[in-house]
Design a protein around this motif. Sequence first.
Motif, PDB file in Angstrom:
ATOM      1  N   LYS A 210       0.678  -1.735  -0.180  1.00  0.00           N
ATOM      2  CA  LYS A 210      -0.152  -0.039   0.423  1.00  0.00           C
ATOM      3  C   LYS A 210       0.797   1.039   0.094  1.00  0.00           C
ATOM      4  O   LYS A 210       1.621   1.517   0.563  1.00  0.00           O
ATOM      5  N   ILE A 211       0.834   1.900  -0.551  1.00  0.00           N
ATOM      6  CA  ILE A 211       1.698   3.212  -0.875  1.00  0.00           C
ATOM      7  C   ILE A 211       0.695   4.534  -1.332  1.00  0.00           C
ATOM      8  O   ILE A 211       0.382   4.639  -1.637  1.00  0.00           O
ATOM      9  N   ASN A 212       1.473   5.165   0.188  1.00  0.00           N
ATOM     10  CA  ASN A 212       0.940   6.949  -0.304  1.00  0.00           C
ATOM     11  C   ASN A 212       1.820   7.473  -0.323  1.00  0.00           C
ATOM     12  O   ASN A 212       2.565   7.575   0.717  1.00  0.00           O
ATOM     13  N   TYR A 213       1.579   8.659  -1.038  1.00  0.00           N
ATOM     14  CA  TYR A 213       2.464  10.079  -1.081  1.00  0.00           C
ATOM     15  C   TYR A 213       1.586  11.006  -0.486  1.00  0.00           C
ATOM     16  O   TYR A 213       0.509  11.265  -0.652  1.00  0.00           O
ATOM     17  N   ARG A 214       2.833  11.558  -0.250  1.00  0.00           N
ATOM     18  CA  ARG A 214       2.291  12.984   0.308  1.00  0.00           C
ATOM     19  C   ARG A 214       3.051  14.454   0.344  1.00  0.00           C
ATOM     20  O   ARG A 214       4.149  14.102   0.522  1.00  0.00           O
ATOM     21  N   LEU A 215       2.161  15.635  -0.070  1.00  0.00           N
ATOM     22  CA  LEU A 215       3.373  16.224  -0.273  1.00  0.00           C
ATOM     23  C   LEU A 215       3.672  18.244   0.011  1.00  0.00           C
ATOM     24  O   LEU A 215       1.300  17.734   0.543  1.00  0.00           O
TER      25      LEU A 215
ATOM     26  N   ILE B 133       4.377   4.166  10.221  1.00  0.00           N
ATOM     27  CA  ILE B 133       3.567   5.432   9.494  1.00  0.00           C
ATOM     28  C   ILE B 133       3.493   6.463  10.452  1.00  0.00           C
ATOM     29  O   ILE B 133       3.645   6.544  11.219  1.00  0.00           O
ATOM     30  N   CYS B 134       4.224   7.440   9.795  1.00  0.00           N
ATOM     31  CA  CYS B 134       4.014   8.739  10.926  1.00  0.00           C
ATOM     32  C   CYS B 134       3.068   9.020  10.606  1.00  0.00           C
ATOM     33  O   CYS B 134       2.330   9.239   9.544  1.00  0.00           O
ATOM     34  N   PRO B 135       2.739   9.660  12.338  1.00  0.00           N
ATOM     35  CA  PRO B 135       1.201  10.897  11.841  1.00  0.00           C
ATOM     36  C   PRO B 135       1.825  11.968  11.529  1.00  0.00           C
ATOM     37  O   PRO B 135       2.663  11.813  10.937  1.00  0.00           O
ATOM     38  N   ARG B 136       0.396  12.242  10.519  1.00  0.00           N
ATOM     39  CA  ARG B 136       0.392  12.959   9.855  1.00  0.00           C
ATOM     40  C   ARG B 136       0.525  14.806  10.138  1.00  0.00           C
ATOM     41  O   ARG B 136       1.220  15.128   8.689  1.00  0.00           O
ATOM     42  N   VAL B 137       0.580  15.254  10.944  1.00  0.00           N
ATOM     43  CA  VAL B 137       0.997  15.722  11.627  1.00  0.00           C
ATOM     44  C   VAL B 137       2.078  16.158  11.809  1.00  0.00           C
ATOM     45  O   VAL B 137       2.168  17.629  11.834  1.00  0.00           O
TER      46      VAL B 137
ATOM     47  N   ILE C 240      -2.191  16.380  -0.919  1.00  0.00           N
ATOM     48  CA  ILE C 240      -1.525  17.563  -0.935  1.00  0.00           C
ATOM     49  C   ILE C 240      -2.050  18.349   0.120  1.00  0.00           C
ATOM     50  O   ILE C 240      -3.280  18.368   0.727  1.00  0.00           O
ATOM     51  N   ASP C 241      -1.099  19.582   1.037  1.00  0.00           N
ATOM     52  CA  ASP C 241      -1.326  20.085   2.124  1.00  0.00           C
ATOM     53  C   ASP C 241      -0.775  21.124   1.878  1.00  0.00           C
ATOM     54  O   ASP C 241       0.183  22.073   1.958  1.00  0.00           O
ATOM     55  N   PRO C 242      -1.784  21.694   1.322  1.00  0.00           N
ATOM     56  CA  PRO C 242      -1.136  23.631   0.365  1.00  0.00           C
ATOM     57  C   PRO C 242      -0.867  24.813   1.408  1.00  0.00           C
ATOM     58  O   PRO C 242      -1.875  24.429   3.123  1.00  0.00           O
ATOM     59  N   PRO C 243      -0.124  25.333   1.035  1.00  0.00           N
ATOM     60  CA  PRO C 243      -0.470  27.154   2.448  1.00  0.00           C
ATOM     61  C   PRO C 243      -1.455  27.087   2.554  1.00  0.00           C
ATOM     62  O   PRO C 243      -2.465  27.167   1.663  1.00  0.00           O
TER      63      PRO C 243
END
Length: 654
Positions: free
Chosen positions: A54-59, A118-122, A197-200
């Motif tokens: 299972k592969i998740n990308y976060r930007l 898996i690192c916590p998202r925040v 994606i986590d935008p400004p």
Amino acid sequence: MISSPIESQLEFFNVMSNKIFVKRRATLLAFATVAFVLLTIPVSPRAQNHLSLKINYRLAMSQPSSHLFEVAIEVEVDPQSTEIAESLDFQMPKWSPGRYAVFDFAKNVQEFRAFGGICPRVNIPCNLPDFPVTRVDDQTWRVSMGRTHSTTITYKVFGNDLSGTFSQLDSRHANFNGGNLFMYVVNHKPDPVNLSIDPPKGWRIVNGRMEKRDQREWRFPNWDIMIDTPTEIAPDWTEDNFTVDGKQYHVMVHSLGKEGGKRGQLVSGIEKIVRAETAMWGPPEFDSYTFLIHFANDGHSGDGMEHLTSTQIIMPGALGDPGQLEEALATAAHEFFHVWNVKRLRPIELGPWDFTRPANTRGLWIAEGITNYYGHLMQRRAGLSTDTQFFKTLTDQIGEVDNSPGSKLMSAEDSSLSAPFIDDAPHAQQTNLPNTSISYYPKGEIVGVVLDLLIRGKTKGKGSLDEVMRRMYQEFYLNGPDATYYLRGRGYRNEDFFRVVSEVAGEDMSDFFKRYVRSVETPPYEEAFAQAGLRFVREPRGPVTVGITADEDEKTNFRIAEVRPNSPAAAAGLEDGDVITSFGGTKLTPANLLRTVSRYKPGDRVPLVVQRDGKTLRPTLTMGPPQLFNFKIEEDPGASAEAKALRAAWLNGK
Ligand SMILES: [Zn+2]
Ligand SMILES: [Zn+2]
């Protein structure tokens, strides 16, 4: 799974060795004890390809002015799996589709880390223990997994180029092309991937795969489709929409300069292009398509890049500047044609790709050259250019090929194979490519127009290159069996294209391809344009040839910038850097070159005085016959009604 022979062998080897490995382990375990049936089996890195991941990308982009994109990739091995990975390899592509030079995107990667779990998202980087990382080669990082099922890797990518290939993050926006941001898990490019994606704050996301407004998460069938989705993130882009044949079209514009009230013209021009091109091909396969357009207003950023459901278009000026609207529309006409030609109907080598080495394809004269031809023709069909403008564009392309020494040495097929050297490749070492190569864009375009007109002539207007392209799309994309995980259908070889042309033309055209595609003969322009009641006129640029160009940095002296191969200057032994102080008694300057040489005729012998390395030389130059030509396409006043009808059908696409 991958079409290139070396990669296929590698994949085959991996599958085979993996099966053998697992089987042998299983046998040993069975002998040991039946109580170990749930034991996980470590899999060697070269044999990870069948593991279910299972592969998740976060930007993220928390500091826009740093130009650093923050990437996290979470990888989980299926917890039900009886096997685990000893290690996983993460690889940055050496190049990305659509531009064929090798750029080595790994050079802009920094701070690569891996965490156990898996690192916590925040919280990136997180408090989980680090996993050991080994840099395997220039593009690959190996993460030792211990005996666990999951890891999060994090790294940053520096990006400050607004282009169709690279990415840019600054205080104005983030514009990214995934090929230079997202590493793939080696052997797992075919796996589905998620992207979030986590935008400004206050910045909005747009790309060619929006299912709803302000979408932040996507699921892609594989990594290749993810990197085919360029994305813009900014607080102040605009969007205009229109519908053609029930399909939604979005025109995103990010203007970094004044628009001069021209955005409406831009959008209506694009709609005309979409109507002209879909009239030829039929409705495209997608439901929605996005033109991502930047007016960079920096004087240098300019690009156009094709994708399955979008295009990135970057103009160096502001929309309000003279010529920028027209240039943007010309680029849109080219890129939108790629929806069919190259993105879906594609040479066999173009997808899926091996990103450890450059792409090698013989088909770019079709994929890019014929697209270039249609980009120009479609502007005429869309009513955005006149017959005269279209003919001028064609003769410019013919001039670029015919006047280039490289076109006498490099065929259309060879040019395609040389793409990694000539498609925007940077060269630290001086090369002779300006004299030995020819771009597949004009070379393919002139083959395209000649072929189109000859087919129309041979079939009395029943056949055309339009028909060839439609049949190719049907056979290889729509109706071809899926050859790989990547996309519908299968790729074609040049021989397939030759066959379909012969079928449409109603006669064997192999001699045409032998002479004008695989060899360097000049195509039969006169014969081709005569089919449409047009005269092709070739005029010498001047009465004689010398074969030198001036160094533009020098105004008072004539310093040679370049000596044309096989020219009188080359025969006289002149060299770049030489300063010509006397040309038959006249002091030569860049301004008086043409006036001075026009006094002579071919065969005249001219005494020169030349300064080289502090020495004075006195060579004699023998004037040569014209080597450079201007070209014109004119209406033939005596054209038959049949030829005029053929011309109208060609220009109007009916
Ligand atoms: Zn932008
Ligand atoms: Zn193109």
